[in-house]
Design a protein around this motif. Structure first.
Motif, PDB file in Angstrom:
ATOM      1  N   ALA A 284      67.851  66.515  96.362  1.00 21.84           N
ATOM      2  CA  ALA A 284      67.658  67.336  95.162  1.00 21.84           C
ATOM      3  C   ALA A 284      66.311  66.999  94.535  1.00 21.84           C
ATOM      4  N   ARG A 285      65.833  67.912  93.702  1.00 20.88           N
ATOM      5  CA  ARG A 285      64.569  67.692  93.006  1.00 20.88           C
ATOM      6  C   ARG A 285      64.741  66.633  91.917  1.00 20.88           C
ATOM      7  N   PRO A 286      63.631  65.995  91.508  1.00 25.09           N
ATOM      8  CA  PRO A 286      63.728  64.935  90.494  1.00 25.09           C
ATOM      9  C   PRO A 286      64.420  65.375  89.206  1.00 25.09           C
ATOM     10  N   GLY A 287      64.236  66.637  88.810  1.00 31.53           N
ATOM     11  CA  GLY A 287      64.845  67.115  87.576  1.00 31.53           C
ATOM     12  C   GLY A 287      66.360  67.189  87.621  1.00 31.53           C
ATOM     13  N   GLN A 288      66.940  67.094  88.816  1.00 32.52           N
ATOM     14  CA  GLN A 288      68.395  67.170  88.964  1.00 32.52           C
ATOM     15  C   GLN A 288      69.062  65.808  89.129  1.00 32.52           C
ATOM     16  N   LEU A 289      68.283  64.731  89.131  1.00 30.83           N
ATOM     17  CA  LEU A 289      68.847  63.422  89.449  1.00 30.83           C
ATOM     18  C   LEU A 289      69.805  62.915  88.374  1.00 30.83           C
ATOM     19  N   ALA A 290      69.537  63.245  87.111  1.00 28.76           N
ATOM     20  CA  ALA A 290      70.492  62.842  86.067  1.00 28.76           C
ATOM     21  C   ALA A 290      71.823  63.557  86.264  1.00 28.76           C
ATOM     22  N   ARG A 291      71.761  64.846  86.645  1.00 30.96           N
ATOM     23  CA  ARG A 291      72.996  65.568  86.933  1.00 30.96           C
ATOM     24  C   ARG A 291      73.751  64.907  88.092  1.00 30.96           C
ATOM     25  N   ILE A 292      73.009  64.540  89.142  1.00 33.64           N
ATOM     26  CA  ILE A 292      73.659  63.935  90.302  1.00 33.64           C
ATOM     27  C   ILE A 292      74.297  62.598  89.925  1.00 33.64           C
TER      28      ILE A 292
ATOM     29  N   ALA B 120      86.303  59.056 108.049  1.00 34.56           N
ATOM     30  CA  ALA B 120      85.858  59.955 109.116  1.00 34.56           C
ATOM     31  C   ALA B 120      85.466  61.319 108.563  1.00 34.56           C
ATOM     32  N   LEU B 121      86.177  61.797 107.528  1.00 27.80           N
ATOM     33  CA  LEU B 121      85.868  63.094 106.932  1.00 27.80           C
ATOM     34  C   LEU B 121      84.464  63.130 106.351  1.00 27.80           C
ATOM     35  N   SER B 122      83.992  61.999 105.834  1.00 27.30           N
ATOM     36  CA  SER B 122      82.669  61.988 105.212  1.00 27.30           C
ATOM     37  C   SER B 122      81.547  62.190 106.224  1.00 27.30           C
ATOM     38  N   VAL B 123      81.793  61.837 107.491  1.00 30.45           N
ATOM     39  CA  VAL B 123      80.720  61.877 108.494  1.00 30.45           C
ATOM     40  C   VAL B 123      80.224  63.301 108.764  1.00 30.45           C
ATOM     41  N   PRO B 124      81.102  64.286 109.105  1.00 34.29           N
ATOM     42  CA  PRO B 124      80.584  65.647 109.321  1.00 34.29           C
ATOM     43  C   PRO B 124      79.968  66.258 108.075  1.00 34.29           C
ATOM     44  N   LEU B 125      80.492  65.908 106.898  1.00 31.50           N
ATOM     45  CA  LEU B 125      79.883  66.419 105.667  1.00 31.50           C
ATOM     46  C   LEU B 125      78.461  65.890 105.507  1.00 31.50           C
ATOM     47  N   LEU B 126      78.257  64.608 105.795  1.00 31.49           N
ATOM     48  CA  LEU B 126      76.916  64.038 105.703  1.00 31.49           C
ATOM     49  C   LEU B 126      75.985  64.619 106.757  1.00 31.49           C
ATOM     50  N   LEU B 127      76.502  64.886 107.947  1.00 33.39           N
ATOM     51  CA  LEU B 127      75.676  65.492 108.988  1.00 33.39           C
ATOM     52  C   LEU B 127      75.210  66.891 108.597  1.00 33.39           C
ATOM     53  N   ALA B 128      76.002  67.568 107.747  1.00 28.18           N
ATOM     54  CA  ALA B 128      75.638  68.919 107.309  1.00 28.18           C
ATOM     55  C   ALA B 128      74.687  68.926 106.119  1.00 28.18           C
ATOM     56  N   VAL B 129      74.445  67.764 105.517  1.00 27.96           N
ATOM     57  CA  VAL B 129      73.559  67.693 104.357  1.00 27.96           C
ATOM     58  C   VAL B 129      72.106  67.791 104.816  1.00 27.96           C
ATOM     59  N   ARG B 130      71.338  68.682 104.185  1.00 26.31           N
ATOM     60  CA  ARG B 130      69.915  68.809 104.487  1.00 26.31           C
ATOM     61  C   ARG B 130      69.140  67.736 103.729  1.00 26.31           C
ATOM     62  N   ILE B 131      68.287  67.032 104.426  1.00 25.68           N
ATOM     63  CA  ILE B 131      67.505  65.964 103.836  1.00 25.68           C
ATOM     64  C   ILE B 131      66.048  66.400 103.751  1.00 25.68           C
ATOM     65  N   THR B 132      65.451  66.235 102.589  1.00 26.47           N
ATOM     66  CA  THR B 132      64.025  66.483 102.403  1.00 26.47           C
ATOM     67  C   THR B 132      63.299  65.148 102.464  1.00 26.47           C
ATOM     68  N   PRO B 133      62.477  64.925 103.475  1.00 20.93           N
ATOM     69  CA  PRO B 133      61.768  63.640 103.567  1.00 20.93           C
ATOM     70  C   PRO B 133      60.885  63.405 102.346  1.00 20.93           C
ATOM     71  N   LEU B 134      60.845  62.178 101.899  1.00 16.41           N
ATOM     72  CA  LEU B 134      59.986  61.791 100.794  1.00 16.41           C
ATOM     73  C   LEU B 134      58.704  61.157 101.329  1.00 16.41           C
ATOM     74  N   PRO B 135      57.637  61.152 100.519  1.00 15.62           N
ATOM     75  CA  PRO B 135      56.395  60.505 100.971  1.00 15.62           C
ATOM     76  C   PRO B 135      56.652  59.053 101.368  1.00 15.62           C
ATOM     77  N   GLY B 136      56.210  58.692 102.540  1.00 12.77           N
ATOM     78  CA  GLY B 136      56.400  57.321 103.012  1.00 12.77           C
ATOM     79  C   GLY B 136      57.597  57.146 103.909  1.00 12.77           C
ATOM     80  N   ASP B 137      58.461  58.189 104.042  1.00 13.32           N
ATOM     81  CA  ASP B 137      59.641  58.056 104.883  1.00 13.32           C
ATOM     82  C   ASP B 137      59.281  57.828 106.347  1.00 13.32           C
ATOM     83  N   ASP B 138      58.179  58.435 106.781  1.00 10.33           N
ATOM     84  CA  ASP B 138      57.800  58.340 108.189  1.00 10.33           C
ATOM     85  C   ASP B 138      56.634  57.396 108.421  1.00 10.33           C
ATOM     86  N   ALA B 139      56.301  56.623 107.382  1.00  7.95           N
ATOM     87  CA  ALA B 139      55.135  55.763 107.524  1.00  7.95           C
ATOM     88  C   ALA B 139      55.379  54.666 108.554  1.00  7.95           C
ATOM     89  N   GLY B 140      56.555  54.106 108.535  1.00 14.21           N
ATOM     90  CA  GLY B 140      56.916  53.058 109.503  1.00 14.21           C
ATOM     91  C   GLY B 140      56.160  51.771 109.230  1.00 14.21           C
TER      92      GLY B 140
END
Length: 419
Positions: free
Chosen positions: A145-153, A193-213
């Motif tokens: 989610a966008r930063p403006g929604q984090l308090a809601r989350i 086990a139920l949480s696993v397919p739900l998490l697999l269906a969640v779309r992830i937006t990479p953040l800066p530095g996620d792929d820096a390694g």
């Protein structure tokens, strides 16, 4: 009268940001989190029941306590794992592992009575998995989610946690009554086990530095780097002090002191239950408010003020003359400390560099779930020596010290949540 052409204005106006509670992607994540949280609640009830049936009360207590040791020792390392591998991979892997382990225990209990040694081993493994699961859970919201929604989350996550506590215990009790510990373990495993397919269906937006390694860096160096990052940060460093002091002063009275207070006043276990329910209602109301509203102004100032006032209410809990008054005070404590905790969580996520978010989350969780519970035996011994009123007052002073410290930090006091 002039006519204003609004077509250009409309075209140039950015679309309104979808609230988190209407975002299907966030709701999939919330469903996975809720399923895992209910599974946790059922698992601990099943473990407690199985341990008491297999050994003495003291032995059962040891089984229930051993998971805290690896969780506390490995929590900071869990943040390094979340930052290196990615939080979603960690959460999926740990929930899948927990599901397989618990379902295996359920199957074993159907055909044999393995004894306390197996239950203790399962508790230790769960403590290790929790040490990597918890920091990863805290690092996920900014990627969905966008930063403006984090308090809601944060508010939605708080509601899910409260609901899991309310729903999980009765479900676990029904499962035990119908089929014993094996049935309860099996139900917990299915929820993991139920949480696993739900998490697999969640779309992830990479953040800066996620792929820096950081292939050249060791895990220990990553941990030290994360600690240096927090120590030098003008907002995160005081914020973590606030979290540590708030939890240290709060959890002892509400977990150990409350039982002793109810016994001292003659309110009994039912009275303690009503007070805890009042606290849950207050915290749940705050979580609901933030889930709907989405943002609070002057967040840094607000968290310090409400924590300080909430500490005063905590001290007052030991002074009220009647059970109904104690329940009302507990509602107030839940409202104020729930608001402070949720705002602190949102500030933690929005002010952390994405590359360090897992480690920052692990440090906050280490204070809350690693160090703060160490106050339980101290609180019990202090109440035995001096009574409930001085101990509640001292604990409230520690909480208030956290709030005042946050208010004295100019950068934290002026911190805002993103719009």
């Amino acid at each position: 009268m002039s006519v204003v052409d609004t077509s250009v204005q409309t075209a140039n106006t950015p679309p309104a940001e979808k609230p988190a509670y209407r975002d299907a992607n966030v709701l999939r994540w919330l469903g996975a989190y809720a399923a895992s949280a209910v599974g946790d609640s059922i698992y601990y009830l099943a473990l407690s029941w199985a341990a008491t049936r297999s050994g003495s009360p003291a032995q059962a207590g040891v089984v229930l306590a051993v998971s805290a040791v690896p969780r506390a020792l490995l929590m900071l390392g869990g943040g390094v794992v979340a930052d290196r591998i990615g939080p979603r991979r960690v959460v999926i892997a740990t929930d899948a592992a927990r599901s397989l382990i618990v379902l295996g225990v359920a199957a074993l209990l159907l055909v044999a009575a393995p004894g306390l040694w197996l239950l203790a081993a399962v508790a230790v493994v769960f403590g290790v998995l929790d040490a990597v699961f918890m920091p990863a859970v805290g690092a996920l919201p900014p990627r969905i989610a966008r930063p403006g929604q984090l308090a809601r989350i944060q508010g939605m996550r708080g509601l899910a946690s409260r609901a899991a506590t309310v729903v999980g215990a009765p479900l676990g009790g029904i499962a035990v009554a119908l089929g014993g510990s094996a049935t309860a373990f099996g139900l917990a495993g299915l929820l993991f086990a139920l949480s696993v397919p739900l998490l697999l269906a969640v779309r992830i937006t990479p953040l800066p530095g996620d792929d820096a390694g950081r292939p050249e860096a060791t895990a220990l160096r990553d941990l030290a780097d994360g600690l240096r990052y927090v120590r030098r940060h003008r907002i995160l460093a005081p914020l973590l002090v606030v979290i540590a002091l708030g939890d240290l002063g709060f959890v002892g009275p509400l977990n150990v002191g409350l039982a002793l207070l109810a016994d001292e006043r003659g309110w009994g276990a039912s009275g303690m239950g009503w007070i805890l329910a009042g606290f849950g209602i207050g915290a749940g109301a705050t979580a609901l408010l933030l889930a709907v509203r989405g943002r609070v102004p002057r967040a840094g100032l607000l968290q310090g003020l409400v924590l300080t006032v909430g500490a005063s209410a905590l001290a007052g809990l030991a002074l009220v003359p009647s059970l109904m008054a104690a329940v009302a005070v507990a509602v107030m404590i839940g409202l104020l400390t729930g608001l402070s905790g949720t705002v602190c969580g949102a500030l933690l996520q929005t002010r952390s560099d994405p590359a360090y978010l897992g480690r920052v989350t692990s440090l906050a969780t280490f204070f809350s779930l690693g160090l703060a519970p160490l106050s339980f035996p101290v609180t019990g011994a202090a109440v035995g020596l001096w009574g409930t009123t001085p101990v509640f007052a001292l604990s409230a002073a520690i909480c208030a010290a956290g709030g005042v410290y946050g208010l004295c930090s100019r950068d934290l006091r002026r911190a805002e949540l993103p719009r």
